[in-house]
Design an enzyme around this catalytic site. Structure first.
Site, PDB file in Angstrom:
ATOM      1  N   TYR A 141      65.017  -5.308 -11.991  1.00 56.88           N
ATOM      2  CA  TYR A 141      63.508  -5.274 -11.497  1.00 56.88           C
ATOM      3  C   TYR A 141      62.732  -6.389 -12.151  1.00 56.88           C
ATOM      4  O   TYR A 141      62.641  -6.615 -13.432  1.00 56.88           O
ATOM      5  CB  TYR A 141      62.975  -4.030 -11.723  1.00 56.88           C
ATOM      6  CG  TYR A 141      61.474  -3.548 -11.091  1.00 56.88           C
ATOM      7  CD1 TYR A 141      61.579  -3.373  -9.876  1.00 56.88           C
ATOM      8  CD2 TYR A 141      60.357  -3.606 -11.900  1.00 56.88           C
ATOM      9  CE1 TYR A 141      60.384  -3.276  -9.116  1.00 56.88           C
ATOM     10  CE2 TYR A 141      59.140  -3.199 -11.159  1.00 56.88           C
ATOM     11  CZ  TYR A 141      59.067  -2.941  -9.864  1.00 56.88           C
ATOM     12  OH  TYR A 141      57.815  -2.972  -9.356  1.00 56.88           O
TER      13      TYR A 141
ATOM     14  N   HIS B 148      55.484 -13.724 -29.204  1.00 57.54           N
ATOM     15  CA  HIS B 148      54.202 -12.818 -29.770  1.00 57.54           C
ATOM     16  C   HIS B 148      52.773 -13.313 -29.383  1.00 57.54           C
ATOM     17  O   HIS B 148      52.727 -14.610 -29.220  1.00 57.54           O
ATOM     18  CB  HIS B 148      54.150 -12.789 -31.252  1.00 57.54           C
ATOM     19  CG  HIS B 148      52.846 -12.409 -32.113  1.00 57.54           C
ATOM     20  ND1 HIS B 148      52.268 -11.137 -31.998  1.00 57.54           N
ATOM     21  CD2 HIS B 148      52.228 -13.110 -32.927  1.00 57.54           C
ATOM     22  CE1 HIS B 148      51.124 -11.190 -32.337  1.00 57.54           C
ATOM     23  NE2 HIS B 148      51.005 -12.081 -33.134  1.00 57.54           N
TER      24      HIS B 148
ATOM     25  N   GLU C  74      54.645 -15.795 -39.059  1.00 55.27           N
ATOM     26  CA  GLU C  74      55.286 -14.448 -38.570  1.00 55.27           C
ATOM     27  C   GLU C  74      56.834 -14.780 -38.303  1.00 55.27           C
ATOM     28  O   GLU C  74      57.600 -14.026 -37.998  1.00 55.27           O
ATOM     29  CB  GLU C  74      54.892 -14.034 -37.227  1.00 55.27           C
ATOM     30  CG  GLU C  74      53.362 -13.840 -37.205  1.00 55.27           C
ATOM     31  CD  GLU C  74      53.112 -12.594 -38.097  1.00 55.27           C
ATOM     32  OE1 GLU C  74      53.656 -12.038 -39.063  1.00 55.27           O
ATOM     33  OE2 GLU C  74      51.557 -12.232 -37.784  1.00 55.27           O
TER      34      GLU C  74
HETATM   35  P1  13P Z   1      51.124 -18.982 -36.718  1.00 56.71           P
HETATM   36  O1  13P Z   1      50.426 -20.303 -36.354  1.00 56.71           O
HETATM   37  O2  13P Z   1      51.589 -18.971 -38.274  1.00 56.71           O
HETATM   38  O3  13P Z   1      52.409 -18.647 -35.785  1.00 56.71           O
HETATM   39  O4  13P Z   1      50.260 -17.840 -36.804  1.00 56.71           O
HETATM   40  C1  13P Z   1      49.676 -17.320 -35.449  1.00 56.71           C
HETATM   41  C2  13P Z   1      49.694 -15.799 -35.478  1.00 56.71           C
HETATM   42  O5  13P Z   1      49.553 -15.160 -34.113  1.00 56.71           O
HETATM   43  C3  13P Z   1      49.968 -14.866 -36.380  1.00 56.71           C
HETATM   44  O6  13P Z   1      50.145 -13.616 -36.205  1.00 56.71           O
END
Ligand code: 13P
Length: 231
Positions: free
Chosen positions: A213, A95, A76
């Site tokens: 906050y 993420h 990503e």
């Molecule tokens: P990666 O291990 O390549 O970071 O992928 C994990 C993931 O969540 C892909 O969306």
């Protein structure tokens, strides 16, 4: 010149946050990824490496042109790069595939202001980005659009992204988004809930900004009437 001690500390902190992503329950296995802006580009987690065996040296140094030094970067890297490039107000992109945020994302549900905490992401909704195959430019484009004016979004049939000025802030927000998603899924079992009006959410967001906050008692901010007692 980049300070090598500062870089070593940052790498250690990134590994710590990745492990806390898993121990807090918002991520598992090799899902999820993390990046932090540096002087020359950004540091990002390697692809498909379990966080419990990942070491600071495994983090990958990337440039905004997509070149890298070290291991193969997260699949990503495009959305990490594009978000860091476009959002100069933040320095961290996190993420993960947390259970309840992903449950809503699988139904392409935007989180409305059913609860005032929706405002933690900076607006009256937490949007869900359209679906695109993981690792693609299309996914990055959809994510940037969903993040417009926000510090978090859901990714359709995929997971969530949370942003922060610091690593702690990004992790805190990801956990908040997950908690809010869990509440929303629970609330929906009793039917569609009432939604707080936009004017109220404007007040909530202004109040959250003024009080910093959720960012701890040391963060700059005012509580209106509460003030430190004079000796
Ligand atoms: P990666 O291990 O390549 O970071 O992928 C994990 C993931 O969540 C892909 O969306």
């Amino acid at each position: 010149m980049t300070d090598p001690n500062a870089t070593a500390t940052l790498r250690r902190e990134m590994v710590d946050i990745c492990r806390r992503m898993n121990s807090s329950g918002i991520n598992q296995g090799t899902a999820g990824n993390l990046s932090v802006r540096t002087e020359s580009g950004f540091l990002i987690t390697p692809s498909s490496m379990p966080y419990d065996t990942m070491t600071p040296d495994d983090l990958v140094e990337m440039d905004f042109d997509g070149t890298y030094v070290g291991r193969r970067p997260s699949s990503e890297w495009r959305f990490h790069r594009d978000i860091l490039k476009n959002r100069t107000d933040i320095a961290v992109v996190l993420h993960c595939h947390s259970m309840y945020a992903t449950t809503l994302a699988c139904h392409h549900r935007t989180i409305p202001s059913f609860h005032y905490m929706t405002g933690v992401a900076g607006g009256n909704t937490i949007r869900c980005a359209d679906y695109a195959t993981f690792g693609t430019q299309a996914l990055s484009d959809h994510a940037l659009k969903a993040l417009d004016g926000r510090s978090a979004c859901l990714l359709g049939q995929h997971g969530q992204i949370s942003l922060g000025k610091t690593l702690e802030q990004a992790l805190w927000l990801a956990i908040e988004v997950e908690t809010l998603s869990r509440m929303y899924v629970q609330v929906l079992t009793l039917g569609e809930p009432p939604i707080l009006p936009d004017e109220e959410m404007e007040r909530v967001i202004a109040q959250m900004k003024r009080m910093s906050y959720g960012l701890g008692p040391e963060a700059e901010g005012s509580n209106d009437v509460a003030r430190p007692r004079q000796a």
